[in-house]
Write a protein that holds these residues in place. Sequence first.
Motif, PDB file in Angstrom:
ATOM      1  N   LYS A 259       4.868  25.994  -2.201  1.00 55.13           N
ATOM      2  CA  LYS A 259       4.411  24.632  -1.997  1.00 55.13           C
ATOM      3  C   LYS A 259       3.985  23.976  -3.299  1.00 55.13           C
ATOM      4  N   ASN A 260       3.318  24.713  -4.186  1.00 58.38           N
ATOM      5  CA  ASN A 260       2.776  24.118  -5.407  1.00 58.38           C
ATOM      6  C   ASN A 260       3.137  24.904  -6.663  1.00 58.38           C
ATOM      7  N   VAL A 261       4.238  25.618  -6.619  1.00 57.70           N
ATOM      8  CA  VAL A 261       4.665  26.398  -7.782  1.00 57.70           C
ATOM      9  C   VAL A 261       6.149  26.170  -8.003  1.00 57.70           C
ATOM     10  N   GLN A 262       6.533  26.059  -9.261  1.00 55.12           N
ATOM     11  CA  GLN A 262       7.949  25.926  -9.598  1.00 55.12           C
ATOM     12  C   GLN A 262       8.257  26.733 -10.853  1.00 55.12           C
ATOM     13  N   PHE A 263       9.487  27.199 -10.914  1.00 52.78           N
ATOM     14  CA  PHE A 263      10.028  27.800 -12.137  1.00 52.78           C
ATOM     15  C   PHE A 263      10.923  26.768 -12.792  1.00 52.78           C
ATOM     16  N   TYR A 264      10.803  26.597 -14.093  1.00 50.16           N
ATOM     17  CA  TYR A 264      11.670  25.651 -14.793  1.00 50.16           C
ATOM     18  C   TYR A 264      12.289  26.331 -16.005  1.00 50.16           C
ATOM     19  N   THR A 265      13.455  25.862 -16.370  1.00 52.33           N
ATOM     20  CA  THR A 265      14.133  26.372 -17.548  1.00 52.33           C
ATOM     21  C   THR A 265      15.087  25.305 -18.065  1.00 52.33           C
ATOM     22  N   PHE A 266      15.268  25.253 -19.354  1.00 53.00           N
ATOM     23  CA  PHE A 266      16.224  24.324 -19.960  1.00 53.00           C
ATOM     24  C   PHE A 266      16.609  24.856 -21.332  1.00 53.00           C
ATOM     25  N   GLY A 267      17.695  24.349 -21.855  1.00 50.75           N
ATOM     26  CA  GLY A 267      18.149  24.769 -23.178  1.00 50.75           C
ATOM     27  C   GLY A 267      19.624  24.492 -23.342  1.00 50.75           C
TER      28      GLY A 267
ATOM     29  N   ASP B 142      -3.813  22.085 -12.920  1.00 49.62           N
ATOM     30  CA  ASP B 142      -2.382  22.144 -13.212  1.00 49.62           C
ATOM     31  C   ASP B 142      -2.185  23.171 -14.321  1.00 49.62           C
ATOM     32  N   ILE B 143      -1.407  24.204 -14.050  1.00 50.42           N
ATOM     33  CA  ILE B 143      -1.234  25.306 -14.993  1.00 50.42           C
ATOM     34  C   ILE B 143       0.240  25.412 -15.367  1.00 50.42           C
ATOM     35  N   ASP B 144       0.491  25.498 -16.667  1.00 50.02           N
ATOM     36  CA  ASP B 144       1.856  25.550 -17.189  1.00 50.02           C
ATOM     37  C   ASP B 144       1.913  26.661 -18.233  1.00 50.02           C
ATOM     38  N   VAL B 145       2.704  27.693 -17.988  1.00 50.19           N
ATOM     39  CA  VAL B 145       2.883  28.779 -18.947  1.00 50.19           C
ATOM     40  C   VAL B 145       4.378  28.907 -19.241  1.00 50.19           C
ATOM     41  N   SER B 146       4.734  29.003 -20.515  1.00 46.51           N
ATOM     42  CA  SER B 146       6.157  28.978 -20.868  1.00 46.51           C
ATOM     43  C   SER B 146       6.424  29.750 -22.148  1.00 46.51           C
TER      44      SER B 146
ATOM     45  N   ALA C  56      18.926  27.315 -27.995  1.00 46.67           N
ATOM     46  CA  ALA C  56      17.524  27.306 -27.587  1.00 46.67           C
ATOM     47  C   ALA C  56      17.436  27.489 -26.086  1.00 46.67           C
ATOM     48  N   VAL C  57      16.370  28.134 -25.649  1.00 44.56           N
ATOM     49  CA  VAL C  57      16.140  28.297 -24.211  1.00 44.56           C
ATOM     50  C   VAL C  57      14.639  28.324 -23.965  1.00 44.56           C
ATOM     51  N   THR C  58      14.221  27.650 -22.916  1.00 44.02           N
ATOM     52  CA  THR C  58      12.821  27.626 -22.487  1.00 44.02           C
ATOM     53  C   THR C  58      12.752  28.054 -21.031  1.00 44.02           C
ATOM     54  N   GLY C  59      11.772  28.867 -20.719  1.00 41.24           N
ATOM     55  CA  GLY C  59      11.521  29.253 -19.330  1.00 41.24           C
ATOM     56  C   GLY C  59      10.028  29.245 -19.070  1.00 41.24           C
ATOM     57  N   GLY C  60       9.639  28.802 -17.885  1.00 32.94           N
ATOM     58  CA  GLY C  60       8.208  28.747 -17.609  1.00 32.94           C
ATOM     59  C   GLY C  60       7.905  28.542 -16.142  1.00 32.94           C
ATOM     60  N   PHE C  61       6.622  28.637 -15.837  1.00 34.50           N
ATOM     61  CA  PHE C  61       6.141  28.409 -14.487  1.00 34.50           C
ATOM     62  C   PHE C  61       5.074  27.323 -14.526  1.00 34.50           C
TER      63      PHE C  61
ATOM     64  N   ASP D  47       0.835  -1.190   0.000  1.00 37.54           N
ATOM     65  CA  ASP D  47       0.000   0.000   0.000  1.00 37.54           C
ATOM     66  C   ASP D  47       0.875   1.247   0.000  1.00 37.54           C
ATOM     67  N   PHE D  48       0.356   2.313  -0.607  1.00 42.34           N
ATOM     68  CA  PHE D  48       1.109   3.560  -0.690  1.00 42.34           C
ATOM     69  C   PHE D  48       0.231   4.721  -0.229  1.00 42.34           C
ATOM     70  N   GLN D  49       0.772   5.566   0.641  1.00 51.16           N
ATOM     71  CA  GLN D  49       0.083   6.784   1.048  1.00 51.16           C
ATOM     72  C   GLN D  49       0.879   7.965   0.498  1.00 51.16           C
ATOM     73  N   MET D  50       0.247   8.711  -0.397  1.00 51.79           N
ATOM     74  CA  MET D  50       0.918   9.813  -1.082  1.00 51.79           C
ATOM     75  C   MET D  50       0.871  11.073  -0.221  1.00 51.79           C
ATOM     76  N   GLU D  51       1.932  11.866  -0.295  1.00 48.54           N
ATOM     77  CA  GLU D  51       1.992  13.134   0.409  1.00 48.54           C
ATOM     78  C   GLU D  51       1.982  14.266  -0.600  1.00 48.54           C
ATOM     79  N   ASN D  52       1.316  15.376  -0.226  1.00 51.26           N
ATOM     80  CA  ASN D  52       1.293  16.538  -1.110  1.00 51.26           C
ATOM     81  C   ASN D  52       2.720  16.978  -1.427  1.00 51.26           C
ATOM     82  N   ALA D  53       2.955  17.276  -2.707  1.00 51.50           N
ATOM     83  CA  ALA D  53       4.296  17.669  -3.130  1.00 51.50           C
ATOM     84  C   ALA D  53       4.539  19.148  -2.851  1.00 51.50           C
ATOM     85  N   THR D  54       5.727  19.475  -2.430  1.00 54.38           N
ATOM     86  CA  THR D  54       6.072  20.881  -2.276  1.00 54.38           C
ATOM     87  C   THR D  54       6.269  21.524  -3.643  1.00 54.38           C
ATOM     88  N   VAL D  55       6.667  20.751  -4.644  1.00 50.75           N
ATOM     89  CA  VAL D  55       6.648  21.169  -6.039  1.00 50.75           C
ATOM     90  C   VAL D  55       6.035  20.033  -6.818  1.00 50.75           C
ATOM     91  N   LEU D  56       5.677  20.316  -8.072  1.00 50.89           N
ATOM     92  CA  LEU D  56       5.019  19.296  -8.869  1.00 50.89           C
ATOM     93  C   LEU D  56       6.021  18.253  -9.328  1.00 50.89           C
TER      94      LEU D  56
END
Length: 850
Positions: free
Chosen positions: A338-346, A401-405, A388-393, A90-99
């Motif tokens: 708790k539920n928001v992250q900034f991401y970037t890659f490139g 679940d909201i993703d803007v980039s 190339a570069v990508t940035g988003g929240f 059995d697994f009990q999931m915990e709320n993620a501090t980030v997604l």
Amino acid sequence: MNKTLTTLLFVLLTYWSVAQSITVTGKVTDERGDVLVGASVVQRGSGNGTITDAGGTYSLNVLGPAAVLVVTYVGYSTIERAVGAGGTQDFQMENATVLNQVTVVGSRNLNRSSTDTPAPVDVIDIREVTTRQGQLDVNQLLQFAAPSFNSNRQTGSDGADHVDPASLRGLGPDQTLVLINGKRRHQSSLVNLFGSRGRGNTGTDLNAIPAAAIERIEILRDGASAQYGSDAIAGVINIVLKETVNQLSANVNAGIYQAKYRFDNKKFDGLNYNVNLNYGVAIAKKGFVNVTADYNFRDHTNRANTVSSEADLARRQYGDPKMGNAALYYNAKIPLGKNVQFYTFGGLNRRNGDAYAWTRFADDDRNIPSIYPNGFDPIITSKIDDRAVTGGFRGVWRSWDIDVSNTYGFNKFHFGVENSLNASFGPLSQTEFDAGGFQLGQNVSNLNVSRYYKNILQGLNVAFGAEYRTERYKIFAGERASYYNYDPAKAGGSQGFPGYSPSDVTNKSRSNVGAYLDLEADVTKNLLIDIAGRFENYSDFGSTVNGKLGLRYKITDALAARGSVSTGFRAPSLAQKYFNSTFTNFVNGQPVEVLLANNNSAVTQALGIPQLKQETSQNASLGLTYTPSARLSVTVDGYYVKVKDRVVLTGQFSDDDKEIGSLLRALRVGKAQFFTNALAYTTTKGLDVIVAHNMPLGAGRLSSTLAANFNWMELGPVNTVPKLAGKEDIYFDDRERRFVLSSAPPSKINLTLDYSVDKWSFMVRLIHFGEIRLTNWDYEQDVYAPKVQTDVTVNYKFTKNISLSLGASNLLNVYPDMSLPALTESGGAWDPVQMGSNGAFYFARLGFRF
């Protein structure tokens, strides 16, 4: 060979029939004890997985007590746990501090594993592949890992020597969409003009992305324009970058080719080597920055000396170009709450190359003997800048679940010419030239919103979003001597590759806006339905609406049927619309100046050639998946793709043509061709079969895979214009038809056996390439009969941190059948087909991980 494959398959199936596994059952809940419907439960390192039902329970057969389960659910932290003796977990999931999201191309449900999608998805673990293969770049890795993917190195093909064109399911390079971490990747600025693959197409330069930066590659083998937009007619390739932290990975690779057809006593050439480093740093609790540095070098090979006399020789240099490829890539996620992250890659990629053009022999009227007494082999150099570069929240707001980039990509191709001359300038001609080039910039802004409703039906995922994309394409001129004709009685411009002139200079742009809606529902425990629709409007040709319906039905826990129908589209690239150039082609070994006229040129307007419009497609697929145990999986998928108004490069009209002959003579060119929607339609039918199994054998474990692609293409009638009625055989002649039909072998079968015991692992792979037929300059067919390549690799782990791989690709030194060099498109004894013409490749790889 077919008998060998059948026998091996029979032996493997005999082992599989008695395979045993462990059944694990359990329940997945949240912190309050409420069940989570649709949570993903996957055996790590495999495609074996399931999702929880309406009661939050699951049942999964896994391989042995050492198996590790990975449990994910959107908005919750991932859990990994060893199975042990099996039974209940059995697994009990915990709320993620980030997604912590599970991204699988082909489904916008973040809880869906690749085995649960209504369309076939291949997941390729790059770490596993690079340990067992000698190939060093992404195109060649996929060429020998994925049967539906095809890529061959070109030679004597101008820019295509420096950027390998690739195709999926036998369609064009520009009919496959490439994503990185789920975001659209920009195309190359190059349009392919020569060679047996990708002719007239613009594709994506996968080799700009270092393999060392990649965690896995997902290949969606299904039309997906309604989900992802333009270019996704054949499917989607999603490249997922590494996220590891506190671990340094380093690899040193080297290899060399064995030359079977060289008569200068040089038995080995084409040295390849690669060095790379990857390291990740943790940020806060769940954030990271992962960085990769990579350098890849390959030297020339030469397979030109295959004929007995120089009279039959078209080129003195025929083989791989020299290439130095350097890249720096990164991937990062930073928690902002708790539920928001900034991401970037490139990343950045710089490639310097030189490739041999066709030989100008000593008595050639384009040679100046006082400069080159023995003739010369022009060298086309390239400086390719790709970045190339990508940035988003990304965040969760009220269960949405909201993703803007925003993603920016840029590709620049700058040509040079060395060991050359401008014959019209005479004996004082320079021998090196700046030939100009072209570039493409792309900016994509998008918004993706999704939510999973666990209490609607058996689970409903709603996703919608919008995208705004701008593109700009430029051609810039070379120096005057690279294109100018100083003496009308002689050939002008730099020999090997005439430079771009001020009349070629182009600066064009366009924009488009799109919106989509994607609904995916588990209607019952056994029935999944996915419905998607997309609207796009382009500034240069208008609007298009496309839709897709996908189904998956679980007949039993082990057997499922899946299928889809969809419409698709591909907008013609800016390069196809606006590319304009004069180049030298060789017909039966004789040079001819050819004008490639763009859509707005005097030539196309005089003929009444219409503006390019989008290709449209109708796609259908139907398949079965069978997973009777954790050890065995079988997938069989048939597909049908009809592409209407396909954009192609026409045949060449001569200066004696009554409609445009006088125009061509005034421009001092012997022939002209252009891009049009020349083919009314192409129809591709195919079958993908993948059988994967692993089992204990003696003191070790045997993993085996049989993967095959079969495809058949038919070409419809030619769309022509009134002024060229009756000239369909020139407008799109048999040579051009064969180039399209031969985009992939009609069959490609890969049988891989991988045995691991203690610190050793052994891999044997047989790859069968089907027959290829191309039309030569005498308009007779060159037949490349079916061939089999054999690869072997031995890997030894000195410690858990250091390993060594030794092996050979094409161990038996097999080549395609030979043709007459003067009559092929490439000027060598082989066009770029099947396994290529370099022969056996011996390699070593030393890996470190700390």
